[in-house]
Write a protein that holds these residues in place. Structure first.
Motif, PDB file in Angstrom:
ATOM      1  N   THR A 275      26.707  36.638  32.479  1.00  0.00           N
ATOM      2  CA  THR A 275      25.611  36.093  31.296  1.00  0.00           C
ATOM      3  C   THR A 275      24.343  35.260  31.927  1.00  0.00           C
ATOM      4  O   THR A 275      23.202  35.565  32.173  1.00  0.00           O
ATOM      5  CB  THR A 275      26.161  34.593  31.143  1.00  0.00           C
ATOM      6  OG1 THR A 275      27.026  34.832  30.406  1.00  0.00           O
ATOM      7  CG2 THR A 275      24.973  34.360  29.766  1.00  0.00           C
ATOM      8  N   GLN A 287      31.335  33.561  38.353  1.00  0.00           N
ATOM      9  CA  GLN A 287      31.114  34.530  36.781  1.00  0.00           C
ATOM     10  C   GLN A 287      32.031  35.566  36.523  1.00  0.00           C
ATOM     11  O   GLN A 287      32.731  35.368  35.596  1.00  0.00           O
ATOM     12  CB  GLN A 287      29.742  34.668  36.372  1.00  0.00           C
ATOM     13  CG  GLN A 287      28.729  34.112  36.599  1.00  0.00           C
ATOM     14  CD  GLN A 287      26.826  34.687  36.270  1.00  0.00           C
ATOM     15  OE1 GLN A 287      26.931  34.604  34.493  1.00  0.00           O
ATOM     16  NE2 GLN A 287      26.502  35.078  37.062  1.00  0.00           N
ATOM     17  N   ASP A 322      28.326  26.748  32.710  1.00  0.00           N
ATOM     18  CA  ASP A 322      29.138  27.375  31.929  1.00  0.00           C
ATOM     19  C   ASP A 322      30.843  27.355  32.376  1.00  0.00           C
ATOM     20  O   ASP A 322      31.496  27.337  31.315  1.00  0.00           O
ATOM     21  CB  ASP A 322      28.575  28.531  32.271  1.00  0.00           C
ATOM     22  CG  ASP A 322      29.134  30.126  31.449  1.00  0.00           C
ATOM     23  OD1 ASP A 322      28.690  29.176  29.356  1.00  0.00           O
ATOM     24  OD2 ASP A 322      28.824  30.967  31.531  1.00  0.00           O
TER      25      ASP A 322
END
Length: 477
Positions: A275, A287, A322
């Motif tokens: 992302t 990530q 996130d």
């Protein structure tokens, strides 16, 4: 003779090759080509059968001088074309750096003369691991940079607690240390898989553990390591941060120590399923890891990361946000300094579970400070399991609030949000600034400085060479 003594004897053999101008790294590579053949012989006929009869250890021992050197060169060439896929990968593009036949003969005969009985009892795979660790601690370069201290690996494996039937991965596999430790952990719980069903044991051998390693030479070491531990899971050579790594997903467990630094030349990663864009390797690995876990509330990871991942602003804060939305980040272990090849690098282990929701999964984070006022670690004062005892007690406590330890502290998600989602938290008051006892070992600091200067000299030499070539081209034109 135990494994440690054998490793020391093998290591001392590198003196034989100094006159051949061979470096430690070349020596270890050379040694692993030979040692692998010897270990396959020691593991018995069934295991050794993967190697063509003409190229087994006994054939090598029977030869001397130039005949031995020519035979060895041909052996490397032909095994690199073997029909056995693992063997082919291990020896692909292999060549010898030894120019003096007598030196090769001495190494072969010395390996053959070692007492291998106790080594077999302790496990040949463990001996190989010992050699890799020796290389890492002595050279602090080459494969050393990919080597995580075994004790730290064991702690992470125990706390993450992989189960039979779970798919485990390391996207920056190095010499495959995390996956081998996870396999041994499960073997110790199941009497070497004899207590589970045959199809489960088959899964453990062929599918449970896999990984990817970017550096070809290190990938070769990982393949040998896996084969010596009777593991056949997928182990690819490539960059997990490129499209080549897209196959790595839907895992139950991820254990890893991604490489430090930024992508060469600030280049962005080529994967299109991450992302947030950044050239910071560790942030990309973060990530990649939480995206590769199953979103079932049970999948979990333990990842070694440098301090900058905890506080880098901008995209760093977005990635941490996130992470805490999609995962329950429940524990951070602030590691002591001096335990990795690069002194001064401050690192941590993040433990988290991938939840079923993509929002507000982290409610609070427990942090254990194993860094402040700790002894100076290094080659002469190594990290042991005893250093982790109090942390492990706190980690597994039924009620973490009951643990009375000044190093163990809790931070609510709201408090973290107030600090721009910085996770650079939990370090207790640092007395080391006024304590001479905590200064780095001067000998190791000097060795570190020498190694860096040598690297710098090599780089300058390469630059001069390139400039010279460029000048020569201009003159010709």
């Amino acid at each position: 003779m135990n494994n440690q003594e054998i490793v020391q004897k093998l290591w001392n053999l590198c003196n034989v090759l100094r006159d051949d101008g061979i470096t430690y790294q070349q020596y270890v590579t050379e040694l692993t080509y030979l040692l692998f053949l010897k270990m396959m012989q020691e593991k018995g006929e069934k295991t050794e059968a993967v190697i063509p009869a003409d190229y087994r250890w006994n054939q090598l021992v029977e030869k001397e001088g130039t005949e031995l050197k020519d035979f060895y060169q041909q052996l490397l060439l032909d095994l690199g074309k073997s029909e056995h896929s693992r063997l082919r990968l291990i020896y692909s593009d292999s060549s010898t750096s030894i120019t003096e036949p007598k030196n090769l003969e001495k190494i072969v005969k010395s390996i053959d003369a070692l007492d291998w009985y106790s080594a077999k009892e302790e496990g040949l795979g463990n001996l190989y691991e010992g050699l890799l660790e020796k290389n890492a601690s002595e050279t602090k370069s080459g494969a050393g940079q990919y080597f995580t201290p075994r004790v730290l690996i064991d702690v992470m494996v125990q706390l993450v607690d992989p189960k039979v039937g779970e798919r485990c991965s390391d996207p920056a596999a190095g010499t495959f240390g995390f996956m081998i430790a996870a396999d041994q952990y499960l073997k110790s719980k199941t009497d070497d898989y004899f207590e589970i069903e045959p199809q489960e044991a088959e899964f453990q051998k062929k599918e449970a553990f896999n990984g990817m390693e970017l550096v070809k030479g290190t990938h070769r070491l990982a393949l040998m390591n896996a084969l010596l531990h009777n593991m056949e899971g997928r182990m690819e050579n490539g960059d997990s941060l490129s499209s080549n790594g897209k196959w790595m997903k839907n895992y139950d467990v991820i254990l890893t120590n991604p490489p430090f630094g930024t992508k060469k030349g600030g280049e962005r990663v080529s994967r299109d399923d991450l992302t947030f864009e950044t050239s910071n390797k560790q942030l990309n690995f973060v990530q990649l890891i939480y995206n590769a876990l199953k979103d079932n509330g049970k999948a979990r990871a333990a990842v070694v990361l440098p301090d900058n991942v905890l506080f880098e602003s901008g995209v760093g804060a977005q990635i941490r946000r996130d992470l805490m939305d999609k995962c329950k980040l429940h524990t951070i272990l602030r590691l002591p300094t001096g335990i990795f090849y690069a002194q001064g690098v401050k690192t941590n282990v993040l433990f988290f579970n991938r939840e079923q929701t993509d929002k507000n999964s982290t409610k609070d984070v427990w942090v254990y400070d194993l860094r402040t006022n700790m002894p100076s670690f290094g080659k002469r004062n190594q990290l042991t399991m005893a250093h982790f005892e109090e942390f492990m007690k706190a980690y597994v406590a039924e009620n973490r609030q009951d643990i009375q330890d000044e190093r163990w502290n809790n931070f609510s998600r709201e408090d973290i949000a107030k600090k721009n989602d910085s996770l650079d938290i939990g370090l207790i008051a640092d007395e080391s600034l006024s304590s001479y006892d905590n200064l780095p070992d001067p000998i190791e600091s000097a060795e570190e400085a020498i190694a860096k200067l040598q690297q710098a000299m090599e780089l300058l030499g390469e630059v001069v060479e390139e400039l010279r070539e460029s000048e020569e081209v201009k003159v010709k034109n």
